[in-house]
Each structure stands twice: as C-alpha cells, then as structure tokens.
Design a protein around this motif. Structure first.
Motif, mmCIF file in Angstrom:
data_model
loop_
_atom_site.group_PDB
_atom_site.id
_atom_site.type_symbol
_atom_site.label_atom_id
_atom_site.label_comp_id
_atom_site.label_asym_id
_atom_site.label_seq_id
_atom_site.Cartn_x
_atom_site.Cartn_y
_atom_site.Cartn_z
ATOM 1 N N ALA A 106 -31.890 -20.580 -6.903
ATOM 2 C CA ALA A 106 -32.059 -19.576 -5.684
ATOM 3 C C ALA A 106 -31.580 -20.168 -4.558
ATOM 4 N N HIS A 107 -32.006 -21.460 -4.472
ATOM 5 C CA HIS A 107 -31.522 -22.295 -3.485
ATOM 6 C C HIS A 107 -29.835 -22.427 -3.124
ATOM 7 N N GLU A 108 -29.291 -22.983 -4.369
ATOM 8 C CA GLU A 108 -28.215 -22.987 -4.149
ATOM 9 C C GLU A 108 -27.062 -21.662 -4.180
ATOM 10 N N ALA A 109 -27.701 -20.740 -4.760
ATOM 11 C CA ALA A 109 -26.846 -19.336 -4.907
ATOM 12 C C ALA A 109 -27.225 -18.544 -3.710
ATOM 13 N N GLY A 110 -28.392 -18.807 -2.824
ATOM 14 C CA GLY A 110 -28.795 -17.982 -2.056
ATOM 15 C C GLY A 110 -29.477 -16.608 -2.155
ATOM 16 N N ILE A 111 -30.367 -16.684 -3.299
ATOM 17 C CA ILE A 111 -30.909 -15.595 -3.960
ATOM 18 C C ILE A 111 -32.477 -15.798 -3.094
ATOM 19 N N LYS A 446 -10.660 -5.431 -13.234
ATOM 20 C CA LYS A 446 -11.654 -4.458 -13.603
ATOM 21 C C LYS A 446 -12.859 -4.628 -12.572
ATOM 22 N N LYS A 447 -13.182 -3.293 -11.917
ATOM 23 C CA LYS A 447 -14.097 -3.384 -10.977
ATOM 24 C C LYS A 447 -15.433 -3.124 -11.506
ATOM 25 N N ILE A 448 -16.166 -4.089 -11.930
ATOM 26 C CA ILE A 448 -17.570 -3.921 -12.736
ATOM 27 C C ILE A 448 -18.713 -4.958 -12.055
ATOM 28 N N HIS A 449 -19.916 -4.649 -12.274
ATOM 29 C CA HIS A 449 -20.962 -5.577 -11.779
ATOM 30 C C HIS A 449 -20.946 -6.864 -12.465
ATOM 31 N N VAL A 450 -20.557 -8.015 -12.296
ATOM 32 C CA VAL A 450 -20.829 -9.193 -13.105
ATOM 33 C C VAL A 450 -21.677 -10.075 -12.364
ATOM 34 N N HIS A 451 -22.786 -10.772 -13.118
ATOM 35 C CA HIS A 451 -23.565 -11.648 -12.626
ATOM 36 C C HIS A 451 -23.642 -12.899 -13.340
ATOM 37 N N SER A 452 -23.695 -14.174 -12.657
ATOM 38 C CA SER A 452 -23.551 -15.457 -13.316
ATOM 39 C C SER A 452 -24.652 -16.398 -12.552
ATOM 40 N N ASN A 453 -25.312 -17.073 -13.232
ATOM 41 C CA ASN A 453 -26.230 -18.263 -12.221
ATOM 42 C C ASN A 453 -25.151 -19.326 -12.069
ATOM 43 N N ARG A 454 -24.432 -19.269 -10.938
ATOM 44 C CA ARG A 454 -23.400 -20.446 -10.776
ATOM 45 C C ARG A 454 -23.711 -21.318 -9.549
ATOM 46 N N GLY A 455 -25.165 -21.181 -8.951
ATOM 47 C CA GLY A 455 -25.415 -21.945 -7.938
ATOM 48 C C GLY A 455 -25.468 -23.274 -8.430
ATOM 49 N N LEU A 456 -26.337 -23.531 -9.545
ATOM 50 C CA LEU A 456 -26.236 -24.753 -10.252
ATOM 51 C C LEU A 456 -25.304 -24.968 -11.654
ATOM 52 N N ALA A 457 -25.133 -23.691 -12.083
ATOM 53 C CA ALA A 457 -24.253 -23.456 -13.366
ATOM 54 C C ALA A 457 -25.152 -24.033 -14.647
ATOM 55 N N GLY A 458 -26.404 -23.976 -14.411
ATOM 56 C CA GLY A 458 -26.917 -24.597 -15.547
ATOM 57 C C GLY A 458 -27.233 -23.561 -17.072
ATOM 58 N N ILE A 459 -27.494 -23.930 -17.936
ATOM 59 C CA ILE A 459 -27.797 -22.992 -18.988
ATOM 60 C C ILE A 459 -29.211 -22.388 -18.996
ATOM 61 N N ASP A 460 -30.129 -23.001 -18.348
ATOM 62 C CA ASP A 460 -31.360 -22.456 -18.369
ATOM 63 C C ASP A 460 -31.761 -21.051 -17.761
ATOM 64 N N GLY A 461 -32.288 -20.308 -18.292
ATOM 65 C CA GLY A 461 -33.020 -19.015 -17.588
ATOM 66 C C GLY A 461 -31.745 -18.038 -17.748
ATOM 67 N N THR A 462 -31.031 -18.010 -18.766
ATOM 68 C CA THR A 462 -29.823 -16.924 -18.882
ATOM 69 C C THR A 462 -30.388 -15.506 -19.217
#
Length: 593
Positions: A106-111, A446-462
């Motif tokens: 959340a810190h790195e991604a601004g969430i 394609k204009k679609i809603h895409v999410h990815s945890n790229r703040g720290l790009a970890g595999i945890d919590g997906t």
C-alpha cells in the motif's frame, strides 16, 4: 440532544473498550469508510463485535479472515478497486506483523489503508506480558500517519477523541494530511489502541443513518507540482507503467506520440499503442531517436524502459499528481503534476504522422512475425473453404478447426486468452509471475480494468487482493443496477501456493464471481530467464530458486470448496473462460518448464 454514543443514558454501555470501539468505528463510517476487515482475537474483541453490529444494521460491509496476512491484502484489494480506505482490524502480537506485507505494498503503490491494531495498556508493556510487543511505530516510514492511543476510560472525552482519531486517520490515508497541510499522498496509516479488561460487553445496536463521504481530494498543487504545457519540438514517447490510468493514452493521442503502455497500466488501448515496445526501444531507428519521454505510473515490466529513461540525451518528464515518491531511475527527472499536449499541434502533419506511425506499424509487424515464429502451424482455418461445396475443402476446414481446438497451451496463448475474454465490466488481476511479462509482450490494445500489485511486485497476497477487487467491483455494479462481471486472476503455481490461505472463506462470507487461472509449470520458472540460470549449477539453482513441487491443485481446490477444472488444450481453455462457474473456481493449465 447529544450524540447517543457519548451519552450513557442514550446508548453507551459503561464498558470503556466497547464504548470507544463504537465511537471509533461509527466515526470511520461517518468519514466515508464502507469496508471493515476483521481477524479474530481477544484484545480486539470489542472492535470486532462492534463491526459485526454495524454490519447487522447495514452500515458497513464486514469481511472476516482468520489469517491476518490474508486480511491485510483483502483490505488492500477493496481499497485498490474503490479508491476509499478499508479498515483492517487485528489483535495484538504477531497478528500485527502479518499485516506488514500489505502495508508495504500500500505504501509503495499509494493505496489508502487503515490499520487498526489492538494492544495491551501501558502497564503491561515492556514486562514480557503475554502476546505483548512494541506495536506503536511498528510500520515505520511505510505509514503516512500513526498514533498510539492509551487505554480509553469511561468518559465522554474518550468518545470524542475516538471521533477525532478516525477523521484524522481517514484524511491521512485517503487524501490529505490530518494535521493541517494538504497532501496528495494516499497510503496506509496505523492506529494502535490499548484496551484494559474487561475487554467487551454486548455492543449497542446502531440503527440511525451515519454514512458520510470521504474528505475532499487534494490536487497536485498540494505537492508543489505544476501543470505544464509541452513544447512540440522533440521526438517524444509516452511511457505508461502500472496504474498510469487513461491520462497517458489521452496525452499520446492528443499529441501524436507513440504510447508504450504496460499491461497493468490501465492505458493499454488507443490508436497510438505500441505493443512491441521492448524490441523497438532496442533499435537505433526507434529507441535511439527518442529525445523526450513522458512517464505516467510505475514502469516495472522491462529493462528497456529504465535504460531509455537513464540516457543523458533523453529529456525525462514524470507525471505524478499524487504520491510523495515519483519514478525517477536516472535521478534527474522533471516531476510535474500534469501535462497538456503542445498547443496548436497538427496531428496530420507528416512529421507527427511519420513518427507515431512508424512505431505503431513496426510493432504490428513484429507481433505478427513473433506469432508465426512461435507456432508456424497456428494458422486460422480458411473460412472460404467452409463455404465451399467441394468435399475436399470442407474436410480441410474441419481438420484445421480440430487442430486449432486441440492446440497445446503455451504461456503467450494463455495470457492472450484471458485478455480476450475480459470485458469492461470484468476485472483482470495479474500476479507478479512470469505470465504478466508474457502478457505484456503480446496482448493488443483493449480498454479494460486491470489490477496488479506492482508497488513491490511481490507474489504474496495475490488471491486475497483479487478477492477484495471482486467483492468491491461486483457490489458497485449491483448498487448501480448494472450487470456484474467476473474477476479473473492470471497467476503462476507459486503465487497460488504462497496465498493458499486466501482460498478459505468462513461461514457467512461472500463468495464473489472469481476465477483463478493457474499456469502450473511446477516451480519458479521466472528465474529461468535471469542471468543466474546460466551461471549457477543446475542442482543448486533448482533447489533454491526454481523450487519444484508436486502439489495436487485439484485436491487443494476441493479442500477449500472451490470448483476445479483442468485445461490442457486451447479448446478446453476457451470453454473454461467462456462459462466460468457462478462463484469461486480454479482452472489449472499445465505448462512445460
């Protein structure tokens, strides 16, 4: 008449823990919070019971998870989709540390995220009391604001303090500093509250409407960042990294710039999109001619982009309307709050059309060549033969169709299939696995809603993040009277196993329309593409990096009550994606290493 939560004759219980918790959570709702995530625990019982009461009276959506790490990422997913902070509540001790991965993301991604931890009172700290550690300041620089609250007493002042603390926490997490100066730096905050025994009594029922709105959003001027108009003299590209949003595409289209948009950018669409940007950035005729780069979001998926942005001959402008940090790999970017296309630019001029057109057409040519090279036999059936009266033509068409259906699944085919089956009312979540890079290399605009945890790009919590996204998006669609889509998750086997606890949904918990598509290559093949794969010994490499496993995904799905199917061919994959089950399901796609 006073506030019924502060007047004992009109609703307080006389129990300080319960009365404070009631005032605090009620104030969160009044300040725009709609989602509460709770993990069970003794010290936090008053908060949990009041949360249950607020759910019962229709004031909040309550989500219960036994694993605090899962709860943290669930709250992150809810906030990522809605833009509003969710509150995650835990007991004391190691429970608080399990939130740390979600706090860092959340810190790195601004969430925006509100961490509400229960603690022991001052007299039990520092004496090795059970389940007691130093919780105040636990998250360090990762939180925008933190406060350690002494155990409340049975006074009206405690209730009023709770209301002020809630307002301050929401403001700091979502949009502005609660201490006076505006900011545009959303992120996590931490409120640590001590409670003395008795830890709870029956919570009062709250029936009156209390819902409120989030505070006003601060703009880039709060960060001292100007809005600039670009000059039209430089050969420019627009780079869109994670969470860039549609503003990147809008600028590229209005100014006639090539758009180098990552798959998780939210800007991967439009006429100026350059899918094969990696290859072109390596070419002198394209990347070598770039004089200026305008960056939106957080680029993380290639080495070519940071190589471009660290070149001394490339002017770098980073557009960052929010967030104290900004992406600046060369430590020399001009960081601004927004940009406007050059005034009076002629999009029909030979210079503009030649520049953007050369990138777009070269990219399309490279993608076509790559698809043919990857599978020379993957030629679409000849539709003209289907219309032919010649039996030989009809037979040839039928054979070609059958071959296409029976085609084995490759990583690019898997990534392309999920992209193809996702629509604007759906959500697509991409794990930090090898597959997101495969998608980034090939999928079209394609204009679609895409999410990815790229703040720290970890595999945890997906999986937990995706669950929050699914719940929030589908609830919003229902409230608006719109059809709810499906949330699909593209992840590798290790990302699945790392977050397997998120598959558990307790009794009474919502099961959203969520489909996990697992590319299972038996371990961490993402490391096969790194330099270490050619320098390390095979046995050591496999032991500590590839980490092979033989987990039975079907049995895992059954243990947690998820529907399961395997897809080994293109036809089976199309069937699985075109008609997903109504709630939660897993599609396992075996892949070769």
């Amino acid at each position: 008449m006073g506030d019924p939560l502060l007047a004992s004759e009109e609703g307080t219980t006389g129990n300080p823990a319960t009365d404070y918790s009631t005032a605090l959570l009620r104030a969160f709702v009044r300040n725009g919070v709609r989602d509460l995530v709770v993990s069970p625990g003794s010290r936090s019982q008053a908060l949990a019971l009041v949360a249950a009461g607020l759910e019962h009276s229709g004031h909040v959506r309550l989500h219960v998870r036994i694993d605090e790490r899962v709860g943290g990422f669930l709250a992150l997913g809810l906030a990522r989709e809605t833009g509003a902070p969710a509150v995650v509540i835990t007991t004391s001790g190691t429970a608080t540390a399990n939130l740390h991965p979600a706090v860092l993301e959340a810190h790195e991604a601004g969430i925006p995220l509100i961490v509400l931890t229960a603690d022991r009172p001052a007299e039990l700290r520092g004496i090795r009391s059970n389940q007691t550690t130093r919780q105040d300041g636990l998250y360090g620089v990762a939180v925008r604001w933190s406060q350690d609250v002494d155990a409340p007493g049975a006074t009206d002042e405690a209730g009023r303090a709770a209301e002020a603390e809630a307002a301050e926490a929401v403001a700091a997490a979502a949009v502005r500093a609660a201490v006076g100066a505006d900011t545009a730096d959303p992120g996590p905050v931490h409120l640590n509250v001590a409670f003395r025994e008795p830890l709870s009594v029956a919570a009062p029922t709250l029936l009156e409407p209390i819902a409120g709105e989030l505070p006003t959003t601060a703009g880039p001027e709060a960060l001292g960042r100007e809005i600039v108009e670009l000059s039209d003299r430089l050969r420019t590209v627009v780079v869109a990294g994670a969470d860039a949003g549609p503003a990147a595409e809008e600028l590229a289209r209005e100014a006639g710039y090539p758009l180098l948009a990552e798959v998780s950018s939210g800007a991967r669409f439009g006429p100026n999109l350059v899918v094969a940007y990696r290859e072109l950035l390596r070419e002198d005729a394209f990347g070598g001619r770039v004089e200026r780069a305008i960056v939106f979001g957080h680029p993380t998926l290639s080495r070519e982009v940071p190589a471009l942005l660290t070149r001394e001959d490339v002017e770098l402008i980073v557009v960052a309307p929010t967030g104290a940090q900004a992406y600046d790999p060369g430590h020399r970017a001009r960081i601004v709050g927004g940009v406007h296309a050059p005034a009076g630019i002629d999009l029909r001029s030979p210079e503009v059309r030649g520049w953007v057109g050369s990138w777009v057409f070269a990219s399309r040519r490279l993608i076509d060549e790559a698809e043919r090279a990857a599978d020379p036999a993957a030629i679409a059936p000849d539709v003209d033969k289907a219309r032919s009266y010649d039996p030989a033509d009809a037979l040839a068409f039928a054979k070609a169709e059958l071959a296409a259906v029976r085609a084995p699944i490759t990583r690019p085919l898997l990534a392309e299939a999920l992209w193809r089956y996702s629509w604007p009312h759906d959500r697509l979540v991409l794990a930090a696995s090898r597959l997101i890079r495969d998608a980034d290399r090939i999928v079209p605009g394609k204009k679609i809603h895409v999410h990815s945890n790229r703040g720290l790009a970890g595999i945890d919590g997906t999986i937990a993040t995706a669950t929050g996204i699914a719940i929030a998006s589908q609830a919003a669609a229902a409230e608006a009277g719109n059809p709810a889509g499906v949330t699909r998750v593209l992840l590798g086997d290790l990302a699945l196993l790392h977050d397997a606890g998120a598959l558990l949904g307790a009794a009474g918990e919502e099961r959203p329309h969520l489909q996990l598509v697992v590319g299972n290559d038996g371990g961490g093949t993402i490391f096969d593409g790194l330099e270490v794969a050619s320098t390390a010994g095979t046995a050591a490499f496999d032991r500590v990096l590839y980490t092979p496993h033989d987990v039975d995904v079907r049995a895992l799905a059954a243990a947690y009550g998820w529907e399961y199917r395997a897809a080994r061919t293109k036809g089976e994959l199309d069937q699985a994606l075109s008609a997903p089950p109504a709630d939660v399901s897993i599609v396992e796609v075996p892949l070769s290493r």
